[in-house]
Design a protein around this motif. Structure first.
Motif, PDB file in Angstrom:
ATOM      1  N   LEU A   1       0.818  -1.198   0.000  1.00 35.34           N
ATOM      2  CA  LEU A   1       0.000   0.000   0.000  1.00 35.34           C
ATOM      3  C   LEU A   1       0.858   1.257   0.000  1.00 35.34           C
ATOM      4  CD1 LEU A   1      -2.609  -1.055   2.717  1.00 35.34           C
ATOM      5  CD2 LEU A   1      -2.865  -1.225   0.244  1.00 35.34           C
ATOM      6  N   SER A   2       0.275   2.368  -0.444  1.00 36.87           N
ATOM      7  CA  SER A   2       0.960   3.659  -0.353  1.00 36.87           C
ATOM      8  C   SER A   2       1.078   4.045   1.113  1.00 36.87           C
ATOM      9  CB  SER A   2       0.164   4.723  -1.110  1.00 36.87           C
ATOM     10  OG  SER A   2      -1.070   4.979  -0.453  1.00 36.87           O
ATOM     11  N   PHE A   3       1.930   5.025   1.401  1.00 36.00           N
ATOM     12  CA  PHE A   3       2.117   5.457   2.790  1.00 36.00           C
ATOM     13  C   PHE A   3       0.795   5.928   3.386  1.00 36.00           C
ATOM     14  CE2 PHE A   3       2.915   8.754   5.968  1.00 36.00           C
ATOM     15  CZ  PHE A   3       3.713   8.050   6.856  1.00 36.00           C
ATOM     16  N   LYS A   4       0.024   6.668   2.589  1.00 39.82           N
ATOM     17  CA  LYS A   4      -1.268   7.168   3.071  1.00 39.82           C
ATOM     18  C   LYS A   4      -2.221   6.015   3.372  1.00 39.82           C
ATOM     19  CE  LYS A   4      -5.073  10.247   1.785  1.00 39.82           C
ATOM     20  NZ  LYS A   4      -5.605  11.163   0.733  1.00 39.82           N
ATOM     21  N   ASP A   5      -2.248   5.037   2.474  1.00 39.54           N
ATOM     22  CA  ASP A   5      -3.132   3.889   2.683  1.00 39.54           C
ATOM     23  C   ASP A   5      -2.659   3.036   3.855  1.00 39.54           C
ATOM     24  OD1 ASP A   5      -4.792   4.632   0.626  1.00 39.54           O
ATOM     25  OD2 ASP A   5      -3.820   3.351  -0.867  1.00 39.54           O
ATOM     26  N   GLN A   6      -1.339   2.921   4.044  1.00 38.68           N
ATOM     27  CA  GLN A   6      -0.807   2.179   5.191  1.00 38.68           C
ATOM     28  C   GLN A   6      -1.248   2.835   6.496  1.00 38.68           C
ATOM     29  OE1 GLN A   6       3.356   1.011   5.274  1.00 38.68           O
ATOM     30  NE2 GLN A   6       3.450   1.031   3.037  1.00 38.68           N
ATOM     31  N   ALA A   7      -1.144   4.171   6.535  1.00 40.54           N
ATOM     32  CA  ALA A   7      -1.547   4.896   7.742  1.00 40.54           C
ATOM     33  C   ALA A   7      -3.031   4.697   8.021  1.00 40.54           C
ATOM     34  CB  ALA A   7      -1.232   6.383   7.581  1.00 40.54           C
ATOM     35  N   PHE A   8      -3.828   4.691   6.964  1.00 37.89           N
ATOM     36  CA  PHE A   8      -5.278   4.482   7.098  1.00 37.89           C
ATOM     37  C   PHE A   8      -5.561   3.086   7.641  1.00 37.89           C
ATOM     38  CE2 PHE A   8      -9.552   3.508   5.633  1.00 37.89           C
ATOM     39  CZ  PHE A   8     -10.248   4.691   5.868  1.00 37.89           C
ATOM     40  N   LYS A   9      -4.858   2.090   7.091  1.00 37.05           N
ATOM     41  CA  LYS A   9      -5.060   0.701   7.526  1.00 37.05           C
ATOM     42  C   LYS A   9      -4.613   0.513   8.971  1.00 37.05           C
ATOM     43  CE  LYS A   9      -5.928  -3.756   6.874  1.00 37.05           C
ATOM     44  NZ  LYS A   9      -5.571  -4.244   8.196  1.00 37.05           N
ATOM     45  N   LEU A  10      -3.490   1.097   9.347  1.00 39.09           N
ATOM     46  CA  LEU A  10      -3.007   0.968  10.719  1.00 39.09           C
ATOM     47  C   LEU A  10      -3.977   1.615  11.707  1.00 39.09           C
ATOM     48  CD1 LEU A  10       0.799   1.631  10.175  1.00 39.09           C
ATOM     49  CD2 LEU A  10      -0.250  -0.531  10.874  1.00 39.09           C
ATOM     50  N   ARG A  11      -4.529   2.758  11.314  1.00 38.24           N
ATOM     51  CA  ARG A  11      -5.507   3.414  12.182  1.00 38.24           C
ATOM     52  C   ARG A  11      -6.762   2.564  12.299  1.00 38.24           C
ATOM     53  NH1 ARG A  11      -7.334   9.515  11.074  1.00 38.24           N
ATOM     54  NH2 ARG A  11      -5.316   9.933  12.059  1.00 38.24           N
ATOM     55  N   GLU A  12      -7.168   1.965  11.197  1.00 40.53           N
ATOM     56  CA  GLU A  12      -8.352   1.102  11.229  1.00 40.53           C
ATOM     57  C   GLU A  12      -8.129  -0.089  12.158  1.00 40.53           C
ATOM     58  OE1 GLU A  12     -10.286  -1.218   7.673  1.00 40.53           O
ATOM     59  OE2 GLU A  12     -11.040   0.851   7.727  1.00 40.53           O
ATOM     60  N   ASP A  13      -6.948  -0.684  12.103  1.00 38.01           N
ATOM     61  CA  ASP A  13      -6.631  -1.787  13.016  1.00 38.01           C
ATOM     62  C   ASP A  13      -6.680  -1.328  14.466  1.00 38.01           C
ATOM     63  OD1 ASP A  13      -6.329  -3.657  11.008  1.00 38.01           O
ATOM     64  OD2 ASP A  13      -4.154  -3.411  10.856  1.00 38.01           O
ATOM     65  N   ALA A  14      -6.166  -0.118  14.729  1.00 36.34           N
ATOM     66  CA  ALA A  14      -6.197   0.417  16.092  1.00 36.34           C
ATOM     67  C   ALA A  14      -7.637   0.642  16.546  1.00 36.34           C
ATOM     68  CB  ALA A  14      -5.417   1.732  16.156  1.00 36.34           C
ATOM     69  N   ILE A  15      -8.493   1.077  15.636  1.00 36.13           N
ATOM     70  CA  ILE A  15      -9.905   1.279  15.955  1.00 36.13           C
ATOM     71  C   ILE A  15     -10.569  -0.049  16.307  1.00 36.13           C
ATOM     72  CG2 ILE A  15     -12.145   1.896  14.958  1.00 36.13           C
ATOM     73  CD1 ILE A  15     -10.614   4.048  13.308  1.00 36.13           C
ATOM     74  N   LEU A  16     -10.287  -1.076  15.528  1.00 33.07           N
ATOM     75  CA  LEU A  16     -10.883  -2.394  15.788  1.00 33.07           C
ATOM     76  C   LEU A  16     -10.347  -2.992  17.087  1.00 33.07           C
ATOM     77  CD1 LEU A  16     -10.898  -3.828  12.163  1.00 33.07           C
ATOM     78  CD2 LEU A  16     -12.852  -2.994  13.475  1.00 33.07           C
ATOM     79  N   ASP A  17      -9.062  -2.777  17.376  1.00 32.89           N
ATOM     80  CA  ASP A  17      -8.503  -3.235  18.651  1.00 32.89           C
ATOM     81  C   ASP A  17      -9.223  -2.556  19.817  1.00 32.89           C
ATOM     82  OD1 ASP A  17      -6.648  -4.861  17.394  1.00 32.89           O
ATOM     83  OD2 ASP A  17      -5.010  -3.408  17.523  1.00 32.89           O
ATOM     84  N   ALA A  18      -9.420  -1.240  19.700  1.00 30.29           N
ATOM     85  CA  ALA A  18     -10.091  -0.492  20.763  1.00 30.29           C
ATOM     86  C   ALA A  18     -11.535  -0.956  20.915  1.00 30.29           C
ATOM     87  CB  ALA A  18     -10.051   1.003  20.451  1.00 30.29           C
ATOM     88  N   THR A  19     -12.190  -1.201  19.800  1.00 35.39           N
ATOM     89  CA  THR A  19     -13.571  -1.676  19.835  1.00 35.39           C
ATOM     90  C   THR A  19     -13.672  -3.000  20.574  1.00 35.39           C
ATOM     91  OG1 THR A  19     -14.056  -0.574  17.738  1.00 35.39           O
ATOM     92  CG2 THR A  19     -15.542  -2.361  18.410  1.00 35.39           C
ATOM     93  N   THR A  20     -12.753  -3.898  20.285  1.00 35.79           N
ATOM     94  CA  THR A  20     -12.736  -5.195  20.950  1.00 35.79           C
ATOM     95  C   THR A  20     -12.585  -5.038  22.461  1.00 35.79           C
ATOM     96  OG1 THR A  20     -11.828  -6.290  19.000  1.00 35.79           O
ATOM     97  CG2 THR A  20     -11.508  -7.390  21.109  1.00 35.79           C
TER      98      THR A  20
END
Length: 203
Positions: free
Chosen positions: A7-26
């Motif tokens: 992924l591009s740097f921007k897309d990587q940052a988006f994906k990492l943030r999404e993972d952090a959101i799902l971790d927090a949700t859990t």
């Protein structure tokens, strides 16, 4: 090469943030449950604004559904990574151990079993339903094979074994053993596996 590295740097940052959101949700779902969890809770846990959170997930329902889908994907990936020469009974034991450890770490193997609202919501999510059907089919076939090989009791119907297996992933005994019996993770996992498999294994 991992998917993330493509992924591009921007897309990587988006994906990492999404993972952090799902971790927090859990984590929040594990402590507060679906009804009490809010999008504000998740945004605060991640350290982002609520508008930023809504760029990833448009509602609490979508967020919880994605967290559950990620969990099912984790179960499928764990199953696929097992050694090819593992027998059916060993595979069932290994996956149940994984599920109990996820539970002890604050994961949510089968949240729908504890919330009719969540269950009804998820049954309308076609991605979630497709993944549940796939995993259930895999486990049901494995139970049948284990019985055929004489590893599981023949007098117990397949569905009795399978649904009892699922029930162990949301058994409150896990929390009670940790809180009141002061048992460590390995001890809890070992006891939970014995309680289930000694009841269903062929003598």
């Amino acid at each position: 090469m991992s998917i993330l590295s493509k992924l591009s740097f921007k897309d990587q940052a988006f994906k990492l943030r999404e993972d952090a959101i799902l971790d927090a949700t859990t984590r929040i779902l594990a402590s507060k449950g679906f009804d009490l969890m809010t999008m504000d809770d998740v945004a605060l846990e991640v350290g982002i604004s609520k508008p930023s959170l809504y760029k990833h997930f448009k509602s609490k329902e979508d967020l919880v559904a994605e967290a559950m889908i990620r969990l099912l994907d984790g179960a499928q990936d764990y199953w696929a990574a097992m050694p090819a020469d593992s027998g059916p009974l060993q595979k069932l034991k290994t996956l149940l151990e994984w599920a109990v450890r996820v539970r002890l770490a604050g994961g949510l193997p089968f949240l729908p079993s504890t919330s009719p609202q969540v269950r009804d919501m998820l049954t309308r999510n076609l991605r979630y339903v497709a993944k549940v059907v796939k995993l259930n089919g895999t486990l049901k076939d494995t139970v049948k094979l284990a019985k055929k090989q004489g590893e599981l009791r023949q007098d117990l119907p397949d569905d009795v074994i399978l649904f009892s297996y699922y029930a162990r992933t949301c058994d409150p005994a896990v929390e009670y053993l940790r809180m009141y019996a002061k048992m460590g993770e390995d001890e809890i996992v070992g006891h939970m596996l014995r309680v289930f498999f000694e009841g269903v294994q062929a003598g």
